[in-house]
Design a protein around this motif. Structure first.
Motif, PDB file in Angstrom:
ATOM      1  N   GLY A 109       9.066  15.965  19.822  1.00 41.71           N
ATOM      2  CA  GLY A 109       8.229  14.765  19.858  1.00 41.71           C
ATOM      3  C   GLY A 109       7.575  14.655  21.226  1.00 41.71           C
ATOM      4  O   GLY A 109       6.852  15.545  21.651  1.00 41.71           O
ATOM      5  N   ARG A 110       7.853  13.572  21.924  1.00 37.82           N
ATOM      6  CA  ARG A 110       7.330  13.382  23.283  1.00 37.82           C
ATOM      7  C   ARG A 110       8.357  13.745  24.341  1.00 37.82           C
ATOM      8  O   ARG A 110       8.100  13.637  25.530  1.00 37.82           O
ATOM      9  CB  ARG A 110       6.921  11.922  23.485  1.00 37.82           C
ATOM     10  N   ARG A 111       9.572  14.160  23.941  1.00 37.28           N
ATOM     11  CA  ARG A 111      10.660  14.393  24.885  1.00 37.28           C
ATOM     12  C   ARG A 111      10.733  15.867  25.283  1.00 37.28           C
ATOM     13  O   ARG A 111      10.920  16.749  24.440  1.00 37.28           O
ATOM     14  CB  ARG A 111      11.984  13.938  24.286  1.00 37.28           C
ATOM     15  N   LEU A 112      10.601  16.118  26.583  1.00 37.74           N
ATOM     16  CA  LEU A 112      10.747  17.450  27.152  1.00 37.74           C
ATOM     17  C   LEU A 112      12.165  17.548  27.708  1.00 37.74           C
ATOM     18  O   LEU A 112      12.539  16.758  28.571  1.00 37.74           O
ATOM     19  CB  LEU A 112       9.726  17.681  28.267  1.00 37.74           C
ATOM     20  N   SER A 113      12.957  18.502  27.200  1.00 41.90           N
ATOM     21  CA  SER A 113      14.334  18.691  27.650  1.00 41.90           C
ATOM     22  C   SER A 113      14.439  20.012  28.387  1.00 41.90           C
ATOM     23  O   SER A 113      13.992  21.042  27.886  1.00 41.90           O
ATOM     24  CB  SER A 113      15.303  18.713  26.469  1.00 41.90           C
ATOM     25  N   ILE A 114      15.032  19.963  29.576  1.00 46.08           N
ATOM     26  CA  ILE A 114      15.264  21.168  30.363  1.00 46.08           C
ATOM     27  C   ILE A 114      16.769  21.288  30.567  1.00 46.08           C
ATOM     28  O   ILE A 114      17.409  20.355  31.047  1.00 46.08           O
ATOM     29  CB  ILE A 114      14.556  21.093  31.730  1.00 46.08           C
ATOM     30  N   THR A 115      17.315  22.438  30.181  1.00 45.52           N
ATOM     31  CA  THR A 115      18.740  22.703  30.343  1.00 45.52           C
ATOM     32  C   THR A 115      18.892  24.035  31.053  1.00 45.52           C
ATOM     33  O   THR A 115      18.225  25.009  30.701  1.00 45.52           O
ATOM     34  CB  THR A 115      19.447  22.766  28.973  1.00 45.52           C
ATOM     35  N   ALA A 116      19.767  24.071  32.059  1.00 40.77           N
ATOM     36  CA  ALA A 116      20.033  25.312  32.789  1.00 40.77           C
ATOM     37  C   ALA A 116      21.544  25.432  32.961  1.00 40.77           C
ATOM     38  O   ALA A 116      22.236  24.436  33.151  1.00 40.77           O
ATOM     39  CB  ALA A 116      19.348  25.296  34.151  1.00 40.77           C
ATOM     40  N   GLU A 117      22.032  26.654  32.885  1.00 39.23           N
ATOM     41  CA  GLU A 117      23.466  26.874  33.061  1.00 39.23           C
ATOM     42  C   GLU A 117      23.699  27.894  34.167  1.00 39.23           C
ATOM     43  O   GLU A 117      23.178  29.009  34.123  1.00 39.23           O
ATOM     44  CB  GLU A 117      24.099  27.371  31.772  1.00 39.23           C
ATOM     45  N   ARG A 118      24.458  27.475  35.158  1.00 39.75           N
ATOM     46  CA  ARG A 118      24.826  28.395  36.238  1.00 39.75           C
ATOM     47  C   ARG A 118      26.289  28.781  36.014  1.00 39.75           C
ATOM     48  O   ARG A 118      27.167  27.921  35.962  1.00 39.75           O
ATOM     49  CB  ARG A 118      24.658  27.749  37.611  1.00 39.75           C
TER      50      ARG A 118
END
Length: 158
Positions: free
Chosen positions: A67-76
């Protein structure tokens, strides 16, 4: 007499470390989730999100648009100590980092591009910033008011 300097926020830092230790002990190390630090700015008509992802490879970064939601996920990933290794200081946190942003109405996945370089993730939304509408002047026409006395005389003479 010995005078010791203690940083004014030392107690808060100690509390934060202790709280994190308790969360890890109670819920497992993998359950801790951190917030990505990010800048959001415009470049011309593009909206740009730059997030710090130090030590994270591009394969461990996920960018999603719903939709209008930008999700950023990162795993270290946390480095595992080999047998015989001993950490003296362990300051690099491992775990999942996540952040969400709301984009303008009508944004599509085709407008997005993402790249990781030098520990920074840059997400560009092409054409997200619409130029502000320019004001347009509308001419105002005036009507000369008729004087009541003249209007009455004109009616009587007819």
């Amino acid at each position: 007499m010995i005078v010791r300097y203690q940083h004014p926020y030392a107690a808060f830092r100690q509390f934060d470390r202790e709280f994190e230790r308790l969360v890890r002990a109670g819920f497992g190390q993998g359950s801790v989730q951190y917030t990505l630090r990010a800048d959001v700015y415009t470049e011309g008509e593009d909206l740009v999100v730059t997030a710090a992802v130090p030590g994270v490879s591009p394969e461990d970064v996920t960018v999603e648009l719903e939709g209008r939601r930008l999700s950023i996920t990162a795993e270290r990933r946390r480095r595992e100590a080999a047998e015989g290794d001993r950490y003296l200081v362990r300051g690099l946190a491992g775990g999942t980092f996540r952040r969400e942003f709301t984009l303008p109405e009508g944004t599509t996945a085709e407008q997005l591009s993402a790249e990781v370089a030098d520990g920074l993730l840059t997400v560009r939304v092409a054409g997200a910033v619409k130029p502000a509408p320019q004001p347009q002047r509308i001419p105002v026409n005036g009507v000369t008011p008729a004087i009541e006395g003249e209007a009455a005389e004109a009616t009587a003479t007819e």
